[in-house]
Design a protein around this motif. Structure first.
Motif, PDB file in Angstrom:
ATOM      1  N   THR A   9      -6.708  11.714   6.867  1.00  0.00           N
ATOM      2  CA  THR A   9      -7.036  11.886   6.282  1.00  0.00           C
ATOM      3  C   THR A   9      -6.545  13.027   5.628  1.00  0.00           C
ATOM      4  OG1 THR A   9      -8.230  10.458   4.617  1.00  0.00           O
ATOM      5  CG2 THR A   9      -6.490   9.042   6.000  1.00  0.00           C
ATOM      6  N   CYS A  10      -5.631  13.164   4.993  1.00  0.00           N
ATOM      7  CA  CYS A  10      -5.119  14.480   4.099  1.00  0.00           C
ATOM      8  C   CYS A  10      -4.189  14.351   2.568  1.00  0.00           C
ATOM      9  CB  CYS A  10      -4.346  15.716   5.048  1.00  0.00           C
ATOM     10  SG  CYS A  10      -3.033  15.061   5.673  1.00  0.00           S
ATOM     11  N   LYS A  11      -4.017  15.313   2.166  1.00  0.00           N
ATOM     12  CA  LYS A  11      -3.049  14.787   0.990  1.00  0.00           C
ATOM     13  C   LYS A  11      -1.576  15.050   1.616  1.00  0.00           C
ATOM     14  CE  LYS A  11      -5.804  17.190  -2.868  1.00  0.00           C
ATOM     15  NZ  LYS A  11      -5.955  18.247  -3.626  1.00  0.00           N
ATOM     16  N   ALA A  12      -0.334  14.362   0.965  1.00  0.00           N
ATOM     17  CA  ALA A  12       0.769  13.623   1.183  1.00  0.00           C
ATOM     18  C   ALA A  12       1.497  14.857   0.307  1.00  0.00           C
ATOM     19  CB  ALA A  12       1.244  12.886   1.585  1.00  0.00           C
ATOM     20  N   PHE A  13       1.170  16.462   1.168  1.00  0.00           N
ATOM     21  CA  PHE A  13       1.886  17.416   0.742  1.00  0.00           C
ATOM     22  C   PHE A  13       1.993  17.773   2.112  1.00  0.00           C
ATOM     23  CE2 PHE A  13       0.602  16.470  -3.365  1.00  0.00           C
ATOM     24  CZ  PHE A  13       1.189  15.972  -3.886  1.00  0.00           C
ATOM     25  N   ILE A  59       2.348   6.964   5.686  1.00  0.00           N
ATOM     26  CA  ILE A  59       1.895   7.684   3.943  1.00  0.00           C
ATOM     27  C   ILE A  59       2.352   6.845   3.333  1.00  0.00           C
ATOM     28  CG2 ILE A  59       3.043   9.279   2.769  1.00  0.00           C
ATOM     29  CD1 ILE A  59       4.360  11.351   4.191  1.00  0.00           C
ATOM     30  N   ILE A  60       0.702   6.721   2.592  1.00  0.00           N
ATOM     31  CA  ILE A  60       0.784   6.316   0.574  1.00  0.00           C
ATOM     32  C   ILE A  60       0.721   6.275  -0.390  1.00  0.00           C
ATOM     33  CG2 ILE A  60      -0.417   3.858   0.572  1.00  0.00           C
ATOM     34  CD1 ILE A  60      -1.047   2.775   2.656  1.00  0.00           C
ATOM     35  N   LYS A  61       1.757   6.676  -1.087  1.00  0.00           N
ATOM     36  CA  LYS A  61       1.619   7.485  -1.959  1.00  0.00           C
ATOM     37  C   LYS A  61       0.998   8.629  -2.278  1.00  0.00           C
ATOM     38  CE  LYS A  61      -0.111   3.317  -5.310  1.00  0.00           C
ATOM     39  NZ  LYS A  61      -1.003   3.073  -6.636  1.00  0.00           N
ATOM     40  N   ASN A  62      -0.236  10.123  -2.642  1.00  0.00           N
ATOM     41  CA  ASN A  62      -0.224  10.401  -2.433  1.00  0.00           C
ATOM     42  C   ASN A  62      -1.021  11.018  -0.946  1.00  0.00           C
ATOM     43  OD1 ASN A  62      -2.472   9.939  -3.848  1.00  0.00           O
ATOM     44  ND2 ASN A  62      -2.934  11.163  -4.493  1.00  0.00           N
ATOM     45  N   VAL A  63      -1.313   9.628   0.038  1.00  0.00           N
ATOM     46  CA  VAL A  63      -2.635  10.755   0.968  1.00  0.00           C
ATOM     47  C   VAL A  63      -1.634   9.803   2.046  1.00  0.00           C
ATOM     48  CG1 VAL A  63      -4.410   9.111   2.141  1.00  0.00           C
ATOM     49  CG2 VAL A  63      -4.616   9.197  -0.553  1.00  0.00           C
ATOM     50  N   CYS A  64      -1.971  11.396   3.503  1.00  0.00           N
ATOM     51  CA  CYS A  64      -0.916  10.714   4.714  1.00  0.00           C
ATOM     52  C   CYS A  64      -2.323  10.639   5.618  1.00  0.00           C
ATOM     53  CB  CYS A  64      -1.035  12.210   4.811  1.00  0.00           C
ATOM     54  SG  CYS A  64      -0.027  12.425   6.691  1.00  0.00           S
ATOM     55  N   ALA A 123       6.668   5.520   5.010  1.00  0.00           N
ATOM     56  CA  ALA A 123       5.762   6.178   4.106  1.00  0.00           C
ATOM     57  C   ALA A 123       6.377   5.593   2.988  1.00  0.00           C
ATOM     58  CB  ALA A 123       7.564   7.819   2.962  1.00  0.00           C
ATOM     59  N   ARG A 124       5.378   4.504   1.883  1.00  0.00           N
ATOM     60  CA  ARG A 124       5.446   3.797   1.160  1.00  0.00           C
ATOM     61  C   ARG A 124       5.011   4.067   0.207  1.00  0.00           C
ATOM     62  NH1 ARG A 124       2.555   2.043   5.923  1.00  0.00           N
ATOM     63  NH2 ARG A 124       3.897   0.005   7.170  1.00  0.00           N
ATOM     64  N   ASN A 125       5.447   4.010  -1.534  1.00  0.00           N
ATOM     65  CA  ASN A 125       5.612   4.599  -2.199  1.00  0.00           C
ATOM     66  C   ASN A 125       4.977   5.503  -2.768  1.00  0.00           C
ATOM     67  OD1 ASN A 125       4.934   1.843  -2.484  1.00  0.00           O
ATOM     68  ND2 ASN A 125       3.107   1.130  -2.796  1.00  0.00           N
ATOM     69  N   ASN A 126       6.180   6.351  -1.754  1.00  0.00           N
ATOM     70  CA  ASN A 126       6.686   7.630  -1.996  1.00  0.00           C
ATOM     71  C   ASN A 126       7.415   8.295  -1.508  1.00  0.00           C
ATOM     72  OD1 ASN A 126       6.653  10.504  -0.488  1.00  0.00           O
ATOM     73  ND2 ASN A 126       4.245  10.655  -0.972  1.00  0.00           N
ATOM     74  N   SER A 127       8.169   9.727  -2.633  1.00  0.00           N
ATOM     75  CA  SER A 127       9.942   9.825  -2.471  1.00  0.00           C
ATOM     76  C   SER A 127       9.601  10.976  -2.319  1.00  0.00           C
ATOM     77  CB  SER A 127      10.175   8.965  -3.500  1.00  0.00           C
ATOM     78  OG  SER A 127       9.971  10.122  -5.285  1.00  0.00           O
ATOM     79  N   HIS A 128       8.746  11.763  -2.690  1.00  0.00           N
ATOM     80  CA  HIS A 128       8.930  13.336  -2.306  1.00  0.00           C
ATOM     81  C   HIS A 128       8.914  14.013  -1.311  1.00  0.00           C
ATOM     82  CE1 HIS A 128       4.501  12.840  -2.317  1.00  0.00           C
ATOM     83  NE2 HIS A 128       4.388  14.080  -1.897  1.00  0.00           N
TER      84      HIS A 128
END
Length: 324
Positions: free
Chosen positions: A165-169, A240-245, A199-204
């Motif tokens: 897992t890493c940050k979803a950026f 991807i869930i929120k800010n976690v990939c 992707a869930r709860n993530n729009s960016h």
């Protein structure tokens, strides 16, 4: 005055209802939440997360004990020798450091092999793992269920191993996957692949951009890695869930019905034409005994999967999006 007193007693502090709401929404598991750096198993279910967690513990515990043996817990304090205790007895600073070390060690030892954490999305459960390889365990479970056709769960739908897992950026994902993909795709290793994205709860995040960048990284590791959207050797799972990939590279994704536990036990004439991959199965050579009693099938739960949860496979619209 007598009538006023009961009314006064019924009044609540301003923060009373906010605090109650906070307690109601507090995630199960003591506030543990999915975050970058975790490994584990992502599980989707049909409107019953509590029962899903129970089924997950039962199923993972059964196969985990067979593959890795029963969990072992030891007391860190028992390993301290009497001489160590005496040496630190007169040294306050050393004694404090020792005590802090013991607390940390004790906490680490009490972490279970499987521990549910708050996923950050509805109908999704994340089971954090310790000391095991999620992809090997889940593949073994699906391989056994595919062979025996024995249904073992009612509310669990899909079970996806999460190896990293890493940050979803996008920049974080690119940097992380450059080394994460190496065991499967770096020369001399090679293979056919596809990428599935959710992707869930993530729009960016942009689905197309993520797929394009990750496919480019796979191609840079070995130009012989090729796209196959029909029956690839490897499927790169991006959740991807929120800010976690959450990432994994799985085998037999098509054969095991997208890692759906409800579907993999159903008979299919195409199954006779394919054999599950045996990579890394030498480590998991123990025979898993099938259940003696098959549970009642619940097809309605499977039919509601896409309706309630929106689980769709995110593949590129054509090979051009993944050609490297």
């Amino acid at each position: 005055m007598a009538a006023a007193e009961p009314a006064a007693r019924k009044r609540r502090p301003k923060g009373h209802f906010a605090a109650a709401a906070g307690r109601a929404k507090r995630p199960r598991g003591g506030g543990r939440q999915l975050e970058a750096g975790m490994r584990g198993i992502l599980i989707t279910c049909n409107m019953n997360e509590r029962k899903c967690v129970g089924e997950a513990y039962s199923l993972l515990g059964e196969y985990g004990d067979l593959l890795y043996g029963p969990e072992q817990f030891s007391d860190h304090e028992e390993r301290l020798s009497g001489s160590e205790r005496e040496e630190d007895e007169d040294d306050v600073e050393a004694a404090l450091k020792k005590e802090v070390g013991q607390i940390r060690a004790s906490t680490e030892q009490k972490l279970r092999r499987f521990q549910s954490v708050e996923s950050g999305a509805n109908n999704v459960v994340f089971i954090r793992t310790q000391g095991i390889e999620p992809e090997n365990l889940v593949h073994h479970i699906l391989k056994d269920m595919h062979a025996t056709k024995k249904k073992k769960t009612r509310v669990i739908l899909r079970m996806l191993p999460i190896s990293g897992t890493c940050k979803a950026f996008l920049e974080d994902m690119k940097k992380y996957t450059e080394t994460f993909f190496e065991p499967w795709f770096k020369a001399p290793n090679k293979g056919t692949f596809q990428i599935v994205y959710k992707a869930r709860n993530n729009s960016h995040m942009s689905r197309e951009e993520v797929i394009k960048e990750l496919a480019g990284i796979v191609g840079s590791l070995n130009p012989e890695n090729k796209v196959d959207l029909n029956n690839p050797q490897y499927t790169i799972v991006v959740e991807i869930i929120k800010n976690v990939c959450c990432l994994s590279v799985v085998r037999d994704y098509v054969l095991f019905r997208k890692y759906n536990l409800q579907e993999v036990v159903k008979s299919n004439k195409d199954d006779t034409l394919q054999n599950p991959s045996n990579l890394t199965e030498e480590q998991n050579s123990k025979v898993v005994k099938p259940e003696t009693k098959e549970e009642e099938k619940s097809s309605e739960e499977v039919k509601q999967e896409n309706k309630n949860q929106g689980e769709t496979e995110a593949e590129p619209k054509g090979n051009n999006a993944l050609t490297v």
